[in-house]
Design an enzyme around this catalytic site. Sequence first.
Site, PDB file in Angstrom:
ATOM      1  N   PHE A   9       0.662  -1.091   0.043  1.00 36.84           N
ATOM      2  CA  PHE A   9      -0.309   0.196   0.029  1.00 36.84           C
ATOM      3  C   PHE A   9       0.811   1.370   0.088  1.00 36.84           C
ATOM      4  CE2 PHE A   9      -2.703  -3.276   1.750  1.00 36.84           C
ATOM      5  CZ  PHE A   9      -3.961  -2.761   1.288  1.00 36.84           C
ATOM      6  N   ASP A  10       0.428   2.213  -0.771  1.00 35.53           N
ATOM      7  CA  ASP A  10       1.012   3.578  -0.564  1.00 35.53           C
ATOM      8  C   ASP A  10       0.335   3.884   0.806  1.00 35.53           C
ATOM      9  OD1 ASP A  10       1.900   6.242  -1.304  1.00 35.53           O
ATOM     10  OD2 ASP A  10       0.091   6.649  -1.663  1.00 35.53           O
ATOM     11  N   MET A  11       0.638   5.351   1.307  1.00 33.70           N
ATOM     12  CA  MET A  11       0.040   5.507   2.329  1.00 33.70           C
ATOM     13  C   MET A  11      -0.707   7.064   2.300  1.00 33.70           C
ATOM     14  SD  MET A  11       2.033   6.727   6.113  1.00 33.70           S
ATOM     15  CE  MET A  11       2.729   8.201   5.319  1.00 33.70           C
TER      16      MET A  11
END
Length: 217
Positions: A9-11
């Site tokens: 995941f990106d944040m």
Amino acid sequence: MMRIEACIFDMDGLLLDTERLAYETFLATCEHFRLGDLSEVFKACLGTNLVLGRSILAKGLAGLIEVEVFIEEWRQRELEIMSVPLPVKEGALDLLTELKEQSIPLAVATSSLTEKAHKKLSDAGLIDFFSVLVGGDQVSNSKPDPEIYLMAADRLQVQPENCMAFEDSDNGVKSAVGAGMTVIQVPDLVEPSHDVLKLGHRVMGSLKEVRSMILMA
């Protein structure tokens, strides 16, 4: 359940509602210095790490103001707003819980500094979902280069082609696609560009929709 070995995941703008706050403080800083509408400069920085983002910002501010002066004012405004736990994006907690219950290893690959990312995720109550956290300061090349996603997959001990990546920004999508991963984009502030849509990845409205898709698979 989809047959995937790991999820990355990106944040910012995907798990945490930070990009909206960053945009608001950026616009306020532009107004403070009477710089006019520089929203396209901000959008160009989305998904990049500190070094590349600063370079893009410096070009956008050239002839208007010294980049360090602008950054310092912007940073102070961000600190005031982001000193409390940040809002979690719709569906993020339920999706992470579902994946964790399925024993799927999870990682974060964010352009933010590792230490700051760890604090943001800890304050939001999400850090324990992830066995790997790769920040933008750990790689030589910023998104859209695939380095950060390749590093995350390596630390998860999973082949990139067996990973599913979740991103909100075009730069992030290019990075994950370049790493050979299956990519789902959940746009935040900016809709995918025509060129990025040509990459053939899936675009969804929220992480809530992603969870529903995974449960039906």
